[in-house]
Write an enzyme that holds these catalytic residues in place. Structure first.
Site, PDB file in Angstrom:
ATOM      1  N   ASP A  30      -3.539  -9.598   4.653  1.00 22.28           N
ATOM      2  CA  ASP A  30      -3.258 -10.965   4.218  1.00 22.28           C
ATOM      3  C   ASP A  30      -4.282 -11.952   4.786  1.00 22.28           C
ATOM      4  O   ASP A  30      -4.676 -12.901   4.104  1.00 22.28           O
ATOM      5  CB  ASP A  30      -1.850 -11.383   4.646  1.00 22.28           C
TER       6      ASP A  30
ATOM      7  N   GLU B 292      -1.714 -13.476  10.335  1.00 19.85           N
ATOM      8  CA  GLU B 292      -2.228 -13.107   9.014  1.00 19.85           C
ATOM      9  C   GLU B 292      -2.471 -14.328   8.130  1.00 19.85           C
ATOM     10  O   GLU B 292      -2.804 -14.207   6.961  1.00 19.85           O
ATOM     11  CB  GLU B 292      -1.288 -12.105   8.333  1.00 19.85           C
TER      12      GLU B 292
ATOM     13  N   CYS C  33      -2.949  -4.328  12.576  1.00 20.62           N
ATOM     14  CA  CYS C  33      -2.186  -3.367  11.778  1.00 20.62           C
ATOM     15  C   CYS C  33      -2.541  -3.431  10.303  1.00 20.62           C
ATOM     16  O   CYS C  33      -1.965  -2.722   9.496  1.00 20.62           O
ATOM     17  CB  CYS C  33      -0.684  -3.559  11.980  1.00 20.62           C
TER      18      CYS C  33
ATOM     19  N   HIS D  15       0.749  -2.970  -1.910  1.00 19.71           N
ATOM     20  CA  HIS D  15       1.714  -2.150  -1.170  1.00 19.71           C
ATOM     21  C   HIS D  15       1.928  -0.776  -1.788  1.00 19.71           C
ATOM     22  O   HIS D  15       2.275   0.172  -1.097  1.00 19.71           O
ATOM     23  CB  HIS D  15       3.015  -2.923  -0.949  1.00 19.71           C
TER      24      HIS D  15
HETATM   25  C1  PEP Z   1      -1.255  -7.250   6.585  1.00 21.69           C
HETATM   26  O1  PEP Z   1      -1.077  -8.254   5.913  1.00 21.69           O
HETATM   27  O2  PEP Z   1      -2.370  -6.894   7.026  1.00 21.69           O
HETATM   28  C2  PEP Z   1      -0.129  -6.354   6.901  1.00 21.69           C
HETATM   29  C3  PEP Z   1      -0.264  -5.371   7.748  1.00 21.69           C
HETATM   30  O3  PEP Z   1       1.047  -6.554   6.259  1.00 21.69           O
HETATM   31  P1  PEP Z   1       1.294  -6.245   4.712  1.00 21.69           P
HETATM   32  O4  PEP Z   1       0.129  -5.412   4.227  1.00 21.69           O
HETATM   33  O5  PEP Z   1       2.566  -5.501   4.606  1.00 21.69           O
HETATM   34  O6  PEP Z   1       1.335  -7.587   4.096  1.00 21.69           O
HETATM   35 MG    MG Z   2       0.871  -9.034   5.565  1.00 21.47          MG
END
Ligand code: PEP
Ligand code: MG
Length: 579
Positions: A453, A429, A500, A188
């Site tokens: 994920d 995910e 996403c 993140h």
């Molecule tokens: C993902 O897991 O692809 C996602 C968009 O959420 P995050 O990266 O915040 O876990």
């Molecule tokens: Mg995620």
């Protein structure tokens, strides 16, 4: 002598500035004797003065950029530096013949132990503050900055690791980029760097070992090349790349004003991922067709208590209103994994990414979740709200979330608060969700594939582990088959599917996703014009045929070769006018 290293670029851009080394390891007792206590006392006095001015500057910056609550922590640190009892103990230890760092370490340690034993939570958190202060103080005495960049000068932050909170709290007026030993493209901290347009690279352990505070560092956040003490020629080369990237961005910017239409005339939504209200400017400036992922948990980071219902309502309403009717997907809290909140202590877990995270945590903390639910409902009349639930594994979880929304909506309506219609979808995910997409499509209004994920859980490879980045393979046929299953499941029930995760911003992967039939790609706002340009050259039926062939392959390398050989538009540098 310049030293060249290869790290992993995770956020594009060139950065060149002196290094600030952030060392968050718990210090050990230096246990060093001194024959000159008088000299140590002078050292101590000057370090106290510098600590005060550094903390005051940090407090003032934080007050200006983030507000009074966030600035409080530095007031607490300042009062500790001025504490006569602590100062007295430090001096007494120096008088016994120990050097300044040893005295600071031991005096702080005895106060930390005292505070840690107290029952009251506030006192225990003062022990944490004192630990923080000690790290900073010892860093200052040793010439290394310890818990934050030197305020007031441009710098590159070099660290073992950065948490999402630390990244969110960086002062972008001064921090020009960061290099960390740990982390990956989908950690993140990297995601935040990309959305803030801050160059970053991970896997930089060797740089961390070699760098001296203040040494000039240049790096390329796209290729991962890092140079310590670059010579004039290398500096000129980095600056030339920077200028070329700026020119390319300026050229692509013309696509910001267009819609996303493929070569065969099909429409696809290109949406943006955001984490902060400040990101909305870039969403609009780059012409996003909506927000495909608002990571609401980023609102909860870098502060010492959760945002209230009113604060959250104001933020969600503001984002919906600024998007003027374009869809805004707001994800409910995804805390856990690498995102921890100082005010929300979680039980220690061996595998936090497989633990009580996201919807699992929210369902176990109804007050926290209901506050967010009410804020979302109250903001719903402001635009096209789409609420998205992260980390769904089970149909039952969606049913529970729906019930909570229905209960809160009924209460608000009874109280005369308007609530508008909105979609309630889920992130796909977890492989179990992709495999069971058809059933989930009965209870969810849409799917958004969280490939960051999905890939870590499918490959069983922790996304934070820089030794496993070779397993992050968006084009692996196993991932493509899970995407395909998700799209098929959604289609059977007339639901839409977005992506996403970071996979959506990769040109080859985006082409395959288009071929697999997804309706929306959501990526960092800055990447939208370039992606729109690429998609305008792609024929959908050819992409579908490519995706079909890819599903039958055995390795990501084979898929990549296939995609590149069938789609010369990926290579073509279109220097012509935008349509
Ligand atoms: C993902 O897991 O692809 C996602 C968009 O959420 P995050 O990266 O915040 O876990
Ligand atoms: Mg995620």
């Amino acid at each position: 002598m310049p030293l060249v290293f290869q790290a992993q670029g995770v956020s594009p851009g060139i950065a060149m500035a002196p290094a600030v080394v952030l060392n968050r390891h718990e210090p050990e007792d230096p246990a060093r004797r001194t024959a000159e206590p008088a000299a140590e006392r002078v050292l101590l006095a000057s370090s106290q003065v510098r600590m005060r001015s550094e903390l005051t500057a940090l407090r003032d910056h934080t007050l200006r950029d983030l507000g009074p609550i966030q600035a409080e922590i530095f007031d607490a640190h300042l009062s500790m530096v001025a504490d006569p009892e602590l100062a007295g103990l430090i001096e007494a230890i120096v008088d016994e013949g120990w050097d300044a760092p040893t005295a600071v370490f031991r005096a702080c340690q005895s106060f930390i132990e005292l505070l840690s034993e107290l029952e009251e939570e506030g006192q225990r958190s003062r022990a944490e503050d004192l630990r923080d202060l000690r790290r900073r103080w010892l860093g200052l005495l040793s010439g290394k900055a310890c818990s934050g960049p030197t305020v007031g000068t441009p710098c590159i932050l070099v660290a073992d690791d950065l948490t999402p909170s630390e990244t969110a709290g960086l002062d972008l007026a001064f921090v020009k980029g960061f290099l960390t030993a740990a982390g990956s493209r989908t950690s993140h901290a990297s995601i935040l760097a990309r959305s803030a347009g801050l160059p970053a690279a991970t896997g930089a352990g060797a740089v961390l070992a070699a760098v001296q505070p203040g040494q000039l560092v240049a790096f390329d956040g796209r290729t991962g090349e890092v140079v310590l003490d670059p010579d004039a020629g290398q500096q000129a080369r980095f600056l030339a790349v920077q200028a070329a990237e700026a020119a390319e961005r300026a050229r692509q910017k013309r696509y910001a004003a267009l819609q996303t239409v493929t070569a065969d005339g099909a429409h696809l939504d290109l949406a943006a991922n955001i984490g902060r209200v400040e990101d909305v400017g870039a969403v609009l400036g780059n012409g996003a067709e909506g927000v495909g992922l608002f990571r609401s948990e980023f609102l909860f980071l870098d502060r010492d208590r959760p945002p209230t219902e009113d604060e959250q309502t104001a933020v969600y309403t503001h984002v919906l209103a600024r998007l003027s009717g374009r869809p805004v997907v707001i994800r409910t809290l995804d805390i856990g994994g690498d995102k921890v909140l100082p005010y929300l202590p979680l039980d220690p877990e061996l595998n936090p990414f497989l633990g009580v995270r996201a919807v699992r945590l929210c369902l176990g903390r109804p007050e926290l979740f209901r506050t967010q639910i009410r804020a979302l409902l109250r903001s719903s009349p402001a635009g096209d709200l789409r609420v998205m639930v992260p980390m769904v594994a089970l149909v039952e979880e969606v049913a529970q979330v729906r019930a909570l929304f229905a209960e809160e909506a009924a209460k608000l309506t009874a109280a005369g608060v308007p609530v508008a219609k909105f979609q309630l979808g889920i992130m796909v995910e977890i492989p179990a969700a992709a495999l069971n997409a058809r059933a989930l499509a009965d209870v969810a209004d849409f799917f958004s594939l969280g490939t960051n994920d999905l890939i870590q859980y499918t490959m069983a490879a922790d996304r934070m582990n820089d030794k496993l980045t070779h397993l992050y393979q968006p084009l692996h046929p196993s991932i493509l088959r899970l995407v395909d299953l998700t799209v098929q499941g959604a289609r059977a029930r007339g639901r839409w599917v977005g992506v996403c995760g970071e996979m959506a911003s990769d040109p080859e992967a985006a082409l395959v996703l288009l071929g697999l039939g997804v309706d929306e790609l959501s990526l960092s706002a800055a990447g939208i014009p370039a992606m729109r340009e690429l998609l305008s050259r792609v024929d959908r039926s050819r992409a579908a045929a490519t995706a079909h062939l890819a599903l039958g392959m055995g390795t990501a390398a084979e898929v990549l070769t296939l995609v590149r050989s069938r789609h010369p538009e990926l290579q073509k540098e279109d220097q012509g006018e935008a349509p």
